[in-house]
Structures are given as structure tokens and as C-alpha cells.
Design a protein around this motif. Structure first.
Motif, PDB file in Angstrom:
ATOM      1  N   PRO A 192       0.813  -1.223   0.000  1.00 25.38           N
ATOM      2  CA  PRO A 192       0.000   0.000   0.000  1.00 25.38           C
ATOM      3  C   PRO A 192       0.843   1.269   0.000  1.00 25.38           C
ATOM      4  O   PRO A 192       0.615   2.185   0.792  1.00 25.38           O
ATOM      5  CB  PRO A 192      -0.798  -0.145   1.301  1.00 25.38           C
ATOM      6  N   SER A 193       1.830   1.344  -0.894  1.00 20.56           N
ATOM      7  CA  SER A 193       2.715   2.502  -0.950  1.00 20.56           C
ATOM      8  C   SER A 193       1.922   3.770  -1.269  1.00 20.56           C
ATOM      9  O   SER A 193       0.941   3.742  -2.010  1.00 20.56           O
ATOM     10  CB  SER A 193       3.790   2.276  -2.011  1.00 20.56           C
ATOM     11  N   ARG A 194       2.374   4.876  -0.703  1.00 19.41           N
ATOM     12  CA  ARG A 194       1.687   6.147  -0.947  1.00 19.41           C
ATOM     13  C   ARG A 194       2.003   6.728  -2.330  1.00 19.41           C
ATOM     14  O   ARG A 194       1.195   7.458  -2.897  1.00 19.41           O
ATOM     15  CB  ARG A 194       2.089   7.164   0.126  1.00 19.41           C
ATOM     16  N   TYR A 195       3.184   6.419  -2.854  1.00 19.90           N
ATOM     17  CA  TYR A 195       3.565   6.989  -4.147  1.00 19.90           C
ATOM     18  C   TYR A 195       4.693   6.156  -4.746  1.00 19.90           C
ATOM     19  O   TYR A 195       5.662   5.833  -4.058  1.00 19.90           O
ATOM     20  CB  TYR A 195       4.034   8.440  -3.994  1.00 19.90           C
ATOM     21  N   GLU A 196       4.564   5.810  -6.032  1.00 19.04           N
ATOM     22  CA  GLU A 196       5.595   5.064  -6.744  1.00 19.04           C
ATOM     23  C   GLU A 196       5.671   5.541  -8.184  1.00 19.04           C
ATOM     24  O   GLU A 196       4.657   5.906  -8.784  1.00 19.04           O
ATOM     25  CB  GLU A 196       5.291   3.552  -6.744  1.00 19.04           C
ATOM     26  N   GLY A 197       6.892   5.501  -8.729  1.00 13.38           N
ATOM     27  CA  GLY A 197       7.049   5.762 -10.153  1.00 13.38           C
ATOM     28  C   GLY A 197       6.668   4.567 -10.990  1.00 13.38           C
ATOM     29  O   GLY A 197       6.299   4.691 -12.161  1.00 13.38           O
TER      30      GLY A 197
END
Length: 380
Positions: free
Chosen positions: A270-275
Motif C-alpha cells: 500500500p505505498s503512498r507513491y511510486e514511479g
């Protein structure tokens, strides 16, 4: 066409950007003959490598930032007689280099500087600014990152081309035994460097809620090396009453990671932001169902093959876990969907699409030199 591919980041890093450089260079070499491209590896000598934290690594990063990138890399590219230079991450490149392609993996330090130490945030923003100043074309690793870049730098006048990646486990030598401490298959798995945006606190909260609904829930295995601004996950787990149900492994080899994915009941990411979100692709390629965030590039990677949740709501994570653990038919369906989704990504495809960007850039430059007017590349 001779292309200088800089992989110097591998000298002081072994995380996503270093592995991208390593796997892209390998893939370019694999397709070079039929694509009529000659990749030329540009990097630091192996004797200088220092990937472990400490004074030696800090000194190497300082040398890389203030000497290698701005003063030596352009000279190395000219000596190698390359037609263009590919920076596999934003670097503080100095003048004198050939036409340059820059890969931007994500905009995290620009959009969320609070997730980094002040020095790290300032440094990476500086690297991005200086790299874009020299870039004749930009590659991003997802459409979402391309959109973020054009929103953050609206006056960018060079093409921005999304090129999706392959799995880091494509070339793994084969599965290894499960690491010590992992007693049996069927555990829940969390993978990622321990840093704020990976959202490990939410994983623990969601897992704690799951154990109250399903007391016989399997253990949670956490894989990932120490990063920065790391919360005391042990203290959080103890406060939530799940410390004795969590196995922390730290960094593991690719072969061990392959085994962990292959025997897990589900990957929690559940990462908040990823490329991009490499663990999702890796897990799906090993037949592991995935639960991830509905934010940033992550839906772009999983498509319809994963369960999407709000990364700020642990209750949604707990409910998704309960659903998967109590409905074997759904879990089996997700395994099949994940395998099909992962098959759409490959490093060969990434290499060929990257070469298409090279050709576009070289063609534009040759037209400009032939008198077609000023050399101005437009956005897509």
C-alpha cells in the motif's frame, strides 16, 4: 548508433534506480544486433564501489556528484565517440556531453520532500533540475510519472516518453529455500525499503485489525533494507499486539525473494507513491496475489489483476486480506490474472522502446544539422 549508457549509480546504490540501470543495459546488449545499436557502458571502476552505508559511501556520492557527473562523464562519452548519452537517473551533468536522454523514475523528492531528510530532498531536486537542463529527451517508467513531470515542469520543451519496465526477477537463477524464520508457505508478505512512503505503519495496523477478525491469520513477513526516517516498526507492532506474529528479514537475494513471492498468500504493497512499483510485477510474475494502493502509478502496473485500496485506510487493507484468505476461489483467480498481467511486461520490450526514443532523438538532431531549422523537440 553508439549509445553511452551510464550505470554509475550501481557504485553506491542497489535499490530500484541501480537495478534499472543494470537490467536496462543488459537488455540493450541482448537486442543490440538486430536493432543496430551499440551500447557502451559508462560507469565508475569496481574498486570505487561502496553500497553499504558509512563514510566511504558518503565520500563516493560526493565524488560522483561534484566530480564524476559534472566533469568526467561528458569527457568519457566523447572519448567513447557515442552518438548520444543515456543517464539512467537524473544526474548533475555538466556541459560538453553529447545529446542526452534522461530517465526519471519518479517525482517523489519534488512532490513529497517531507518523506526524505532535508539534505536528501535538496540533493535529488538539484540533480533533477540540472539533468533536465541538459536533456534532449526524457524517459519515464510510467504514464503517471510522465504526467507528474509535465505538471511539475510545464515549460519542458523536450519529448517525454513513458517506457514501462520488466521484472527484476526475470533473470533470477531459480528459487532458493525459504529464509530462516519463515516456517511454512501461506504467510502474508510486505516488500520494500523501510522508508515513509512505503507505508509500513499502515500494513501493521491493517494486519492487527485482520488478526482480530481472523485469530488464525498467517504471520506477516516483512522484507526490506533500512532506509531513512524509519519509524520504530517493532514498537508499533508491540503496541498493536502483533509483534510475535511478524518476521522481519531485511535485505534478501533475488533467489530468496523469488521463493518468498512464490509461497506467499498475498503481497501487501500500500505505498503512498511510486514511479512504477516493481514488487507488484515481481509478485504477479510468481503467481502471488497483490493488494496495493489506488494512487500514483500502481493501478497502471496491476491493471485489473490486483485489489486496490486507499493507502490511508487500514480497514480497507484488513477487509481485502480477509476476503482473499477466506475465499480460495478468488485467490486462485487473482493468481491467474496476475500471471497474465505480468506476461505483458518484459525487459526486451523496454529495451526496444528505449531504442525507439534514441532513434527519434538522433533523427531530430540530424534533421536540425541538415538545415531543417532550430533543434527544438516538442512534447508528445
Amino acid at each position: 548508433m553508439r549509445v553511452g549508457v551510464d550505470s554509475s549509480v550501481c557504485a553506491f546504490n542497489r535499490a530500484g534506480n541501480a537495478r534499472y540501470a543494470q537490467y536496462l543495459l543488459h537488455a540493450l546488449c541482448e537486442v543490440a544486433r538486430d536493432e543496430h545499436v551499440e551500447p557502451v557502458a559508462l560507469t565508475l571502476p569496481a574498486a570505487l564501489h561502496a553500497t553499504r552505508a558509512g563514510l566511504r559511501r558518503k565520500a563516493l556520492v560526493a565524488f560522483w556528484e561534484f566530480v564524476y557527473a559534472p566533469r568526467l562523464l561528458g569527457l568519457l562519452a566523447r572519448l567513447a565517440r557515442v552518438d548520444l548519452l543515456h543517464l539512467t537517473m537524473p544526474m548533475p551533468l555538466g556541459p560538453g556531453a553529447p545529446p542526452t536522454v534522461v530517465t526519471v523514475l519518479d517525482l517523489t523528492p519534488v512532490l513529497f520532500p517531507q518523506w526524505f531528510t532535508p539534505i536528501m530532498a535538496l540533493r535529488t531536486r538539484r540533480w533533477l533540475r540540472l539533468a533536465l537542463r541538459r536533456a534532449a529527451a526524457v524517459i519515464t517508467i510510467s504514464q503517471h510519472t510522465a504526467d507528474d513531470l509535465l505538471r511539475v515542469v510545464p515549460d519542458l520543451t523536450v519529448p517525454v516518453r513513458p517506457v514501462l519496465l520488466g521484472s527484476f526477477l526475470e533473470q533470477a537463477c531459480g528459487p532458493a529455500p525459504l529464509p530462516a524464520g519463515v516456517a511454512s508457505p501461506g504467510y502474508l508478505l510486505s516488500v520494500g525499503t523501510l522508508e515513509p512512503r512505503k507505508n509500513l505503519a499502515l500494513v501493521l495496523e491493517g494486519y492487527a485489525q485482520l488478526t482480530r477478525a481472523l485469530p488464525a491469520a498467517p504471520p506477516l513477513v516483512v522484507v526490506g533494507g533500512a532506509g531513512w526516517k524509519t519509524q520504530d516498526l517493532g514498537a508499533i507492532a508491540a503496541e498493536l499486539g502483533v509483534a510475535d506474529r511478524i518476521v522481519r528479514l531485511g535485505y534478501v537475494s533475488d533467489a530468496q525473494l523469488y521463493s518468498l513471492y512464490s509461497h506467499a498468500a498475498v503481497l501487501l504493497y500500500p505505498s503512498r507513491y511510486e514511479g512504477f512499483g516493481f514488487p507488484l510485477l515481481e509478485a504477479m510474475g510468481c503467481g502471488c496475489p497483490v493488494i496495493t494502493s489506488s494512487s500514483s502509478s500502481l493501478p497502471e502496473v496491476v491493471g485489473a489483476a490486483g485489489i486496490l485500496i486507499d493507502p490511508e485506510r487500514p480497514r480497507q487493507l484488513a477487509r481485502a486480506l480477509e476476503l482473499l484468505l477466506t475465499q480460495p476461489a478468488l485467490a486462485a483467480q487473482m493468481r491467474r490474472a496476475g500471471l497474465a498481467r505480468a506476461s505483458q511486461f518484459s525487459w526486451e520490450r523496454c529495451a526496444r522502446e528505449t531504442i525507439a526514443v534514441y532513434r527519434e532523438l538522433i533523427g531530430a538532431e540530424q534533421s536540425a544539422r541538415g538545415g531543417a531549422g532550430s533543434f527544438l523537440l516538442r512534447k508528445p
